[in-house]
Design a protein around this motif. Structure first.
Motif, PDB file in Angstrom:
ATOM      1  N   VAL A 297       0.840  -1.195   0.000  1.00 46.63           N
ATOM      2  CA  VAL A 297       0.000   0.000   0.000  1.00 46.63           C
ATOM      3  C   VAL A 297       0.881   1.253   0.000  1.00 46.63           C
ATOM      4  O   VAL A 297       0.643   2.201  -0.750  1.00 46.63           O
ATOM      5  CB  VAL A 297      -0.943  -0.009   1.226  1.00 46.63           C
ATOM      6  CG1 VAL A 297      -1.666   1.321   1.360  1.00 46.63           C
ATOM      7  CG2 VAL A 297      -1.949  -1.136   1.110  1.00 46.63           C
ATOM      8  N   MET A 298       1.917   1.248   0.814  1.00 49.21           N
ATOM      9  CA  MET A 298       2.785   2.426   0.907  1.00 49.21           C
ATOM     10  C   MET A 298       3.528   2.680  -0.411  1.00 49.21           C
ATOM     11  O   MET A 298       3.635   3.827  -0.857  1.00 49.21           O
ATOM     12  CB  MET A 298       3.775   2.259   2.054  1.00 49.21           C
ATOM     13  CG  MET A 298       3.094   2.394   3.407  1.00 49.21           C
ATOM     14  SD  MET A 298       4.238   2.211   4.777  1.00 49.21           S
ATOM     15  CE  MET A 298       3.064   2.232   6.144  1.00 49.21           C
ATOM     16  N   MET A 299       4.035   1.619  -1.029  1.00 52.10           N
ATOM     17  CA  MET A 299       4.730   1.802  -2.314  1.00 52.10           C
ATOM     18  C   MET A 299       3.781   2.370  -3.364  1.00 52.10           C
ATOM     19  O   MET A 299       4.131   3.275  -4.121  1.00 52.10           O
ATOM     20  CB  MET A 299       5.306   0.469  -2.805  1.00 52.10           C
ATOM     21  CG  MET A 299       6.602   0.094  -2.112  1.00 52.10           C
ATOM     22  SD  MET A 299       7.411  -1.306  -2.945  1.00 52.10           S
ATOM     23  CE  MET A 299       6.480  -2.664  -2.286  1.00 52.10           C
ATOM     24  N   LEU A 300       2.555   1.822  -3.379  1.00 52.79           N
ATOM     25  CA  LEU A 300       1.584   2.268  -4.375  1.00 52.79           C
ATOM     26  C   LEU A 300       1.225   3.743  -4.152  1.00 52.79           C
ATOM     27  O   LEU A 300       1.181   4.545  -5.096  1.00 52.79           O
ATOM     28  CB  LEU A 300       0.333   1.396  -4.284  1.00 52.79           C
ATOM     29  CG  LEU A 300      -0.599   1.462  -5.482  1.00 52.79           C
ATOM     30  CD1 LEU A 300       0.106   0.996  -6.732  1.00 52.79           C
ATOM     31  CD2 LEU A 300      -1.837   0.616  -5.250  1.00 52.79           C
ATOM     32  N   ILE A 301       0.978   4.111  -2.893  1.00 51.23           N
ATOM     33  CA  ILE A 301       0.622   5.502  -2.599  1.00 51.23           C
ATOM     34  C   ILE A 301       1.791   6.427  -2.921  1.00 51.23           C
ATOM     35  O   ILE A 301       1.602   7.514  -3.483  1.00 51.23           O
ATOM     36  CB  ILE A 301       0.189   5.638  -1.128  1.00 51.23           C
ATOM     37  CG1 ILE A 301      -1.169   4.970  -0.929  1.00 51.23           C
ATOM     38  CG2 ILE A 301       0.130   7.096  -0.707  1.00 51.23           C
ATOM     39  CD1 ILE A 301      -1.615   4.932   0.501  1.00 51.23           C
ATOM     40  N   ALA A 302       3.012   5.992  -2.589  1.00 49.48           N
ATOM     41  CA  ALA A 302       4.185   6.822  -2.881  1.00 49.48           C
ATOM     42  C   ALA A 302       4.290   7.074  -4.380  1.00 49.48           C
ATOM     43  O   ALA A 302       4.508   8.205  -4.835  1.00 49.48           O
ATOM     44  CB  ALA A 302       5.448   6.136  -2.354  1.00 49.48           C
ATOM     45  N   THR A 303       4.099   6.020  -5.172  1.00 51.42           N
ATOM     46  CA  THR A 303       4.199   6.163  -6.621  1.00 51.42           C
ATOM     47  C   THR A 303       3.116   7.069  -7.164  1.00 51.42           C
ATOM     48  O   THR A 303       3.369   7.939  -8.005  1.00 51.42           O
ATOM     49  CB  THR A 303       4.061   4.774  -7.271  1.00 51.42           C
ATOM     50  OG1 THR A 303       4.897   3.870  -6.582  1.00 51.42           O
ATOM     51  CG2 THR A 303       4.457   4.816  -8.707  1.00 51.42           C
ATOM     52  N   MET A 304       1.874   6.872  -6.668  1.00 54.29           N
ATOM     53  CA  MET A 304       0.773   7.706  -7.137  1.00 54.29           C
ATOM     54  C   MET A 304       1.007   9.171  -6.760  1.00 54.29           C
ATOM     55  O   MET A 304       0.749  10.080  -7.550  1.00 54.29           O
ATOM     56  CB  MET A 304      -0.544   7.221  -6.543  1.00 54.29           C
ATOM     57  CG  MET A 304      -1.081   5.984  -7.232  1.00 54.29           C
ATOM     58  SD  MET A 304      -2.436   5.233  -6.291  1.00 54.29           S
ATOM     59  CE  MET A 304      -3.619   6.584  -6.340  1.00 54.29           C
ATOM     60  N   THR A 305       1.485   9.393  -5.540  1.00 60.68           N
ATOM     61  CA  THR A 305       1.742  10.762  -5.105  1.00 60.68           C
ATOM     62  C   THR A 305       2.793  11.414  -5.995  1.00 60.68           C
ATOM     63  O   THR A 305       2.622  12.548  -6.457  1.00 60.68           O
ATOM     64  CB  THR A 305       2.228  10.764  -3.641  1.00 60.68           C
ATOM     65  OG1 THR A 305       1.359   9.964  -2.864  1.00 60.68           O
ATOM     66  CG2 THR A 305       2.261  12.165  -3.080  1.00 60.68           C
ATOM     67  N   ALA A 306       3.883  10.690  -6.240  1.00 55.65           N
ATOM     68  CA  ALA A 306       4.954  11.257  -7.063  1.00 55.65           C
ATOM     69  C   ALA A 306       4.453  11.555  -8.469  1.00 55.65           C
ATOM     70  O   ALA A 306       4.768  12.600  -9.052  1.00 55.65           O
ATOM     71  CB  ALA A 306       6.137  10.297  -7.108  1.00 55.65           C
ATOM     72  N   SER A 307       3.652  10.660  -8.997  1.00 57.45           N
ATOM     73  CA  SER A 307       3.165  10.842 -10.365  1.00 57.45           C
ATOM     74  C   SER A 307       2.212  12.028 -10.446  1.00 57.45           C
ATOM     75  O   SER A 307       2.239  12.809 -11.404  1.00 57.45           O
ATOM     76  CB  SER A 307       2.500   9.542 -10.818  1.00 57.45           C
ATOM     77  OG  SER A 307       1.349   9.786 -11.534  1.00 57.45           O
ATOM     78  N   MET A 308       1.381  12.195  -9.416  1.00 54.68           N
ATOM     79  CA  MET A 308       0.460  13.331  -9.337  1.00 54.68           C
ATOM     80  C   MET A 308       1.236  14.642  -9.258  1.00 54.68           C
ATOM     81  O   MET A 308       0.919  15.619  -9.949  1.00 54.68           O
ATOM     82  CB  MET A 308      -0.321  13.178  -8.039  1.00 54.68           C
ATOM     83  CG  MET A 308      -1.756  13.523  -8.124  1.00 54.68           C
ATOM     84  SD  MET A 308      -2.449  12.901  -6.573  1.00 54.68           S
ATOM     85  CE  MET A 308      -3.974  13.797  -6.625  1.00 54.68           C
ATOM     86  N   VAL A 309       2.238  14.643  -8.416  1.00 57.08           N
ATOM     87  CA  VAL A 309       2.961  15.866  -8.088  1.00 57.08           C
ATOM     88  C   VAL A 309       3.862  16.309  -9.233  1.00 57.08           C
ATOM     89  O   VAL A 309       3.996  17.499  -9.516  1.00 57.08           O
ATOM     90  CB  VAL A 309       3.747  15.617  -6.774  1.00 57.08           C
ATOM     91  CG1 VAL A 309       4.998  16.443  -6.715  1.00 57.08           C
ATOM     92  CG2 VAL A 309       2.846  15.898  -5.585  1.00 57.08           C
TER      93      VAL A 309
END
Lengths: 364, 364, 364
Positions: C319-331
């Motif tokens: 979950v943390m890896m997925l959220i980190a990736t999504m956050t980075a991609s959004m940002v």
């Protein structure tokens, strides 16, 4: 008739039509040779699907933009619908659901990815209409949300029983069909200019006259239905012979067979640097299956199936649909493509295919 | 006072203020008529919320940009806060949590979706400030991550007990409040130019004089608190009478009632082609609830509640919040809108509402 | 040798090299002082990692663009690889996996977030190459999908046993390495112009002569391996002394130590308004760990480890890896940054760190 023959001579795919009588013949003699029947039925469905898609386009071209768009949108996945209906009538709900989820994933990842890769190998950078791709990706995302909610809620919540899932599935199906209808109103009637270049002549064939097109449409649909019956009967047994899991068969094999005709169009569009066409076919076909074919099957299961079908998918399939949609939305966000973008999509598809291939057979 | 009366005459919503005395009267006579009390309290809360929001804006307009922005940002969801505090004091934590999650989902999907649809029915294509919408969507995403982590971890990990969830909730609440404060510093002090058009006069009312505004603020807050008590007492029983599940009531009914005043502003902004205003109200209100109201309630539960409240939500609610945030971020990414974009958001909301409506009642 | 000494005098980080002999000495005398050994080994690894990274860049600079890029890409995370290999040989698979997941999350959220914050505190708004950031984010997303599939499927599906996970992990590892190779072909050979500004001289040091660089590379790798052994032995015991959970140690402490040298480069790039460099280091390093280091460790576990290692992570880590990736991609989607964007990333990191710190110790 002459036009039909011309088309067959012109399009190499249609030479495979010879397998249509072959598969019917083979079925009379060898009822148990599942692997042979499976291979022959695949070889027969592919050219029939291509004919079906050409006939639909011809009717659409003659009836003007709005009705034509409507026809294209509802009959575009007729092959998938007929195969799924055959499996539905046989009560093979696991196969129906796997093939629906598989068609969404295969169109979004494989058809789109291979198009971008094939186009990218020929052109350094390709551009396409972002607005149109975004709209398709959003519709697809909506549909995936609708498909994942019943599974997510009954996963999270063991109290929710079958009655709940059943009622919810019918309600969601009606919602999805409404959304699909409004989406067509939007893209064909109120805001067609946003989807401009994607509409410019699908595949560039000369349209057939109305009579021929309608007759082909009717006749070929019957043939697809008959061949589908052989296909659905033989696919599971044949898969065991090839060492494939049922999940792999439904998700990958059925989806690839059902979508073969559209893939041919999408790939040829990409090679002609008309990526709008490819992206439109791939994402449009995926969202059509999610928003139209799947809910129609749920509603038809009350009439045709041995029991009502719901929209609750195997959790792994939900994860895959969600990831496929997110990947497509991420990738098409920019409106530009190079070969590696296609590789990325194909890699995600390969990850899914490998997982399904290795999955122990008890689960589907 | 004359200004207050003028406002009431001018704004049709405020005619509903007549229900404030009615609901108090009704409570004296019919303590058991839950359905009647519920309907009356809803009709009374809506105009009070509108007055509260006008008074806050008036104070904000008089105190200058920075303090005013701060006030708007902290008191903007005062109605939701007061309702939730009433439920908190009554120990109805399931209702509190459902109404928090519901307010986030309702603001993100329903308020934004209906604004885009209403605006899109009047204007062919509408444009708005992407940078501002993106910032709001990012803040909202951050808040959703904070809210989902306790649930995800204790889901994934049965060892993690209540003590862990409790400590984590307090820590996360402090982090969220810090993030909220820094977000205000950013949008009001260091980079206000990025949020330019969204700030241009909320709703266009003439501000009241300071004394009237402060008196209204104080008096109406007390009234909202009193009516909320009747609302919270009657809502569950009334819901049963209407055949609604507790999940549906908390998520949908309470959220729609609490946000009615903001919705009126957001919808009127969209009809005036000022989508920046609508997007700002909808996403800003959602992120304020997630980043400010929710953590404040967790911290206040140690003082006011019968027991400490944590941030662990029902998994279905977490899925819905996450999907709502992702949908909003996807949709606002482009900075352009047409009616169908609003339909997409409303469809996702309808999917959630239908699921909650059909969900068997034991779960909340 | 004179150049090496000059570098040491120039770069304050390298003064920490004095701790390399100190940690070896300390180990001879006090085998049980885990906390002391842990602190000393951390202080010794940081400057060694910096030397390693400088030597790699020097070799890369001498060998031309393509080979140099290849070297940088494969040896850039040599420190992380050596630490993980040491833990692998000791059979500490939980620590290996936690440090892999932690390195991805730490690079994506902490290294990127702190870079954007440090840059944003000096410059009002910073711009960077969107195309390059998007490509890195897409690669990272692909890798995260590959890492989450085995966990998601065996989560969803209790039938899937260890044999399935094992076979799947090997297959996925091979796929990831192929994707990594194709990604290098794309960014170094066929489409280098898309990544233009990110390549302009990493850090601006003068490159060393080949002999010195190769000797340093070899010698320092051995030193890192030796110190890593002390680090891996002492880290768990030391963590208990500090009251940290094993999950926190693997995820946060090991990741911060292993990435210290890259962080120094990324932060200094951001302070010089060269955000392309910072974004490239942070996301590039994260995707390298996911696409290269992790699969190489799975394959090497068959040769070096006491038992084969799989790619199945603790669900919370997924979950943390997925959220980190999504956050980075959004940002990184916008290509612009201000200080608050950095704060958002750091907040998500703080949420994860707090969760891991509070998590009861039985789970890792």
């Amino acid at each position: 008739m002459k036009l039909l023959l011309e088309e067959i001579l012109h399009n190499k795919l249609l030479w495979l039509l010879v397998f249509v009588p072959v598969v019917f013949g083979a079925q009379q003699f060898t009822h148990d040779a599942h692997t042979l029947l499976f291979v022959l039925s695949v070889l027969a469905i592919v050219p029939l699907a291509a004919l079906l898609s050409h006939a639909t386009e011809s009717v659409a071209a003659k009836t003007g933009d709005a009705v034509g768009g409507l026809l294209n949108a509802t009959l575009g996945n007729l092959t998938e619908l007929v195969i799924a209906l055959t499996a539905l009538r046989a009560g093979q709900y696991v196969l129906v659901k796997a093939s629906l989820a598989g068609a969404i994933v295969t169109n979004t990842l494989f058809m789109l990815g291979a198009s971008l890769l094939l186009g990218g190998l020929k052109y350094h950078v390709q551009e396409y209409n972002r607005a149109s791709a975004r709209m398709q990706a959003s519709l697809l995302f909506l549909a995936t949300v609708a498909l994942l909610i019943p599974s997510a809620v009954s996963q999270a919540d063991s109290v929710a029983g079958a009655a709940f899932t059943q009622k919810l599935s019918v309600g969601l199906s009606l919602l999805l069909i409404v959304a699909y209808g409004l989406g067509m109103l939007y893209s064909l009637k109120t805001h067609p200019e946003l989807f401009a270049s994607a509409d410019s002549g699908e595949g560039g064939h000369t349209p057939w006259p109305m009579g021929l097109a309608l007759a082909t449409l009717a006749g070929v649909t019957v043939l697809v239905a008959l061949v589908s019956e052989i296909f659905v009967e033989s696919v599971q047994k044949a898969a065991e012979a090839f060492g494939m899991t049922p999940a792999f068969v439904g998700f990958i094999v059925v989806a690839l067979v059902g979508g073969a005709a559209e893939m041919a169009s999408a790939f040829s569009g990409a090679r002609k640097n008309r990526l709008d066409l490819s992206v439109g076919i791939a994402l449009g076909s995926a969202s059509q299956i999610a928003l139209f074919v799947a809910p129609v099957l749920v509603l038809l299961s009350y009439v045709l199936g041995p029991a009502p079908m719901d929209l609750q998918f195997w959790p792994g399939a939900v994860v895959m649909m969600l990831i496929a949609t997110m990947t497509a939305s991420m990738v098409t966000n920019g409106g530009r493509s190079a070969w590696f973008v296609g590789v990325l999509l194909l890699m995600v598809y390969a990850i899914f295919a490998m997982t399904l291939y290795l999955l122990p057979p008890r689960v589907a």
